[in-house]
Design an enzyme around this catalytic site. Sequence first.
Site, short mmCIF file in Angstrom:
data_model
loop_
_atom_site.label_atom_id
_atom_site.label_comp_id
_atom_site.label_asym_id
_atom_site.label_seq_id
_atom_site.Cartn_x
_atom_site.Cartn_y
_atom_site.Cartn_z
CG ASN A 31 1.94 15.12 -16.23
OD1 ASN A 31 3.20 14.57 -16.40
ND2 ASN A 31 1.94 14.31 -15.34
CG ASP A 78 -3.76 20.16 -14.76
OD1 ASP A 78 -4.46 20.67 -14.35
OD2 ASP A 78 -3.22 18.43 -15.16
CD GLU A 103 -1.99 23.10 -11.15
OE1 GLU A 103 -2.46 22.92 -10.39
OE2 GLU A 103 -1.31 21.68 -11.84
C1 ARE Z 1 -8.68 11.23 -8.00
C2 ARE Z 1 -8.42 10.73 -7.57
C3 ARE Z 1 -7.46 10.03 -6.81
C4 ARE Z 1 -7.25 8.83 -7.53
C5 ARE Z 1 -7.27 9.34 -9.37
C6 ARE Z 1 -7.09 9.07 -10.44
O1 ARE Z 1 -8.82 11.50 -6.13
O2 ARE Z 1 -7.40 9.51 -5.52
O3 ARE Z 1 -6.17 8.17 -7.47
O4 ARE Z 1 -7.89 10.01 -9.21
O5 ARE Z 1 -8.06 7.71 -11.04
C7 ARE Z 1 -7.45 16.26 -9.75
C8 ARE Z 1 -7.77 15.79 -8.24
C9 ARE Z 1 -7.65 14.94 -7.93
C10 ARE Z 1 -7.78 13.75 -9.23
C11 ARE Z 1 -7.17 13.63 -10.66
C12 ARE Z 1 -7.40 13.10 -10.93
O6 ARE Z 1 -7.73 17.06 -7.34
O7 ARE Z 1 -8.40 14.00 -6.64
O8 ARE Z 1 -7.74 12.67 -8.56
O9 ARE Z 1 -7.82 15.72 -10.91
O10 ARE Z 1 -9.03 12.49 -11.91
C13 ARE Z 1 -0.43 18.36 -6.97
C14 ARE Z 1 0.06 18.84 -8.21
C15 ARE Z 1 -0.89 20.25 -8.86
C16 ARE Z 1 -1.50 19.05 -8.39
C17 ARE Z 1 -2.95 18.61 -7.78
C18 ARE Z 1 -4.15 18.59 -7.16
O11 ARE Z 1 0.82 18.99 -8.41
O12 ARE Z 1 -0.54 19.54 -10.62
O13 ARE Z 1 -1.68 17.92 -6.59
N1 ARE Z 1 -3.00 19.86 -9.48
C19 ARE Z 1 -3.91 19.62 -10.66
C20 ARE Z 1 -5.24 20.21 -11.40
C21 ARE Z 1 -6.30 18.70 -10.32
C22 ARE Z 1 -6.10 17.79 -10.90
C23 ARE Z 1 -4.66 17.55 -11.35
C24 ARE Z 1 -3.26 18.68 -11.67
C25 ARE Z 1 -4.61 16.34 -11.89
O14 ARE Z 1 -6.19 21.45 -10.55
O15 ARE Z 1 -7.68 19.91 -10.04
O16 ARE Z 1 -6.78 17.00 -10.11
O17 ARE Z 1 -4.70 16.64 -13.52
C26 ARE Z 1 1.95 20.28 -2.20
C27 ARE Z 1 2.81 19.76 -3.95
C28 ARE Z 1 1.61 20.40 -4.86
C29 ARE Z 1 0.83 19.24 -4.99
C30 ARE Z 1 -0.31 19.43 -3.75
C31 ARE Z 1 -1.37 18.43 -3.54
O18 ARE Z 1 1.30 21.46 -2.13
O19 ARE Z 1 3.91 21.94 -4.00
O20 ARE Z 1 2.25 19.98 -6.31
O21 ARE Z 1 0.00 19.48 -6.02
O22 ARE Z 1 0.04 19.35 -2.70
O23 ARE Z 1 -0.79 17.09 -3.23
CA CA Z 2 5.63 13.85 -16.03
#
Ligand code: ARE
Ligand code: CA
Length: 452
Positions: free
Chosen positions: A96, A186, A212
């Site tokens: 993404n 992801d 996901e």
């Molecule tokens: C990190 C720092 C941030 C910084 C960023 C960029 O924490 O402060 O801005 O880096 O420098 C993971 C970590 C994040 C990390 C990110 C990139 O969790 O902390 O950021 O990697 O390194 C939403 C999404 C869902 C996502 C979750 C976490 O919809 O897809 O947020 N999950 C996946 C992975 C994660 C990963 C990412 C995506 C990014 O499994 O591990 O993040 O690749 C409600 C909504 C959900 C939402 C949730 C949380 O429940 O319904 O959709 O999930 O709130 O916001």
């Molecule tokens: Ca997008």
Amino acid sequence: PAAAAPSGTKTVIANLFEWNWPSVASECTNVLGPKGYGYVQVSPPQEHVRGNQWWVAYQPVSYRIESRKGTRAQFQSMVNTCHAAGVKVIVDTVINHMSGQDAGGTGWAGSSYGHYNYPGIYQSQDFHYCGTSGNEITSYYDRWQVQNCELVNLSDLKTESDYVRSRIAAYMNDLLSLGVDGFRLDASKHMPAADIAAIKGKLSRSAYIVQEVIYGAGEPIGPGEYTGNGDVHEFRYGKDLARMFNNERLAYLRNFGEAWGYLPNSKAAVFVDNHDTQRDVGGVLTYKNGRTYALANAFMLAWPYGSKTVQSSYTFSNRDAGPPSDANNKTLNTTCFSGWECEHRWQVIANMVGFHNATQGAGVSNWYDNGYQHIAFSRTGKGYLSVNDENFAINGRSYYAGLPAGRYCDVIHGTFSNGSCSGPVITVDSAGWFAANIPAHDAVAIHVGAKL
Ligand code: ARE
Ligand code: CA
């Protein structure tokens, strides 16, 4: 995997979160294959930003298969070794977005990059600039924002563009050429289902896909709209299961699954916890809950709903802290039970994978509950599980298992191998009954694959 996966009984996934490739390879040979796991899910393998946090893996810098977890050659060798052990490989795939570093820098494998510039791969025209403050998603109740703005500052790819789709597909096809069997996509919620379908259409061969998409009450984008592409994670499962163990009643689980409003059984991918929920969702059961966590996994593995993943974690107290690694942030080899929890090896969990495999395809019958925290059920003709999560032992009861008469290994307390059981043996009589005492917060499980 349920849907796109080849048929067969070995369908349980072990998610070896943040393990390096040599350690994944030896685990396939020594544990996952022998214990009956069908798949290993590995963390993102592409080049990522530098740093010690685990989440650097979710900030791609290039699509070179070179990361803190190992080189391309080590990745290839891991896939080959797992296949030789009868274990298929699912890759966590980050498509993404690219990195979230405003300043840019140099990635793990030496590629230089800017926030919207990945030389030879993507330039500024390949990203969304949605116009909110910082181009950030400000509301999950706005479909357009969720898919066109940035998730935590991560440069959001124009997945509607044919060039971007082709570039993503080229990365996934490279992984397929290395032999991988499936992809965990992801942040799928942040890409329209049609964009994922278009990317899937460019793949060189079929592969298991699990998306996901976190269910959020009232959100316009739900997991159901992604089932046309493959499986989708059912996040309500682990949250509700924890609530039944923690605050409510196991007795309510008698119709756990679709009747709870979940995704169709054939499309749902479930887990007790994953790497996000174990950190970010209060109440979810994790390795920190010890025995209760094992019981929740035992229930999941015994109960016929969805495609199941067992989470395997490194020990953490700080949300962001990465796995055990050297001074350069290269991930160290896994040492189970020291810095790494290895939940997939816990006796209860690993043995219940065998229960899962032996009972695949059998329905549920002979449900029993005491109205509260003691439940039991058969997988018709194949196995029987009784969980007692009361604060007291339940002694002197008999259970109707409906299994062939004989002696069975209680796989919760013992391991069946080479025809013998390292723990207690349970005798089912000619009418299908057995007697057992079940301590508080404990269980018994028997199945035809562990019959003496
Ligand atoms: C990190 C720092 C941030 C910084 C960023 C960029 O924490 O402060 O801005 O880096 O420098 C993971 C970590 C994040 C990390 C990110 C990139 O969790 O902390 O950021 O990697 O390194 C939403 C999404 C869902 C996502 C979750 C976490 O919809 O897809 O947020 N999950 C996946 C992975 C994660 C990963 C990412 C995506 C990014 O499994 O591990 O993040 O690749 C409600 C909504 C959900 C939402 C949730 C949380 O429940 O319904 O959709 O999930 O709130 O916001
Ligand atoms: Ca997008």
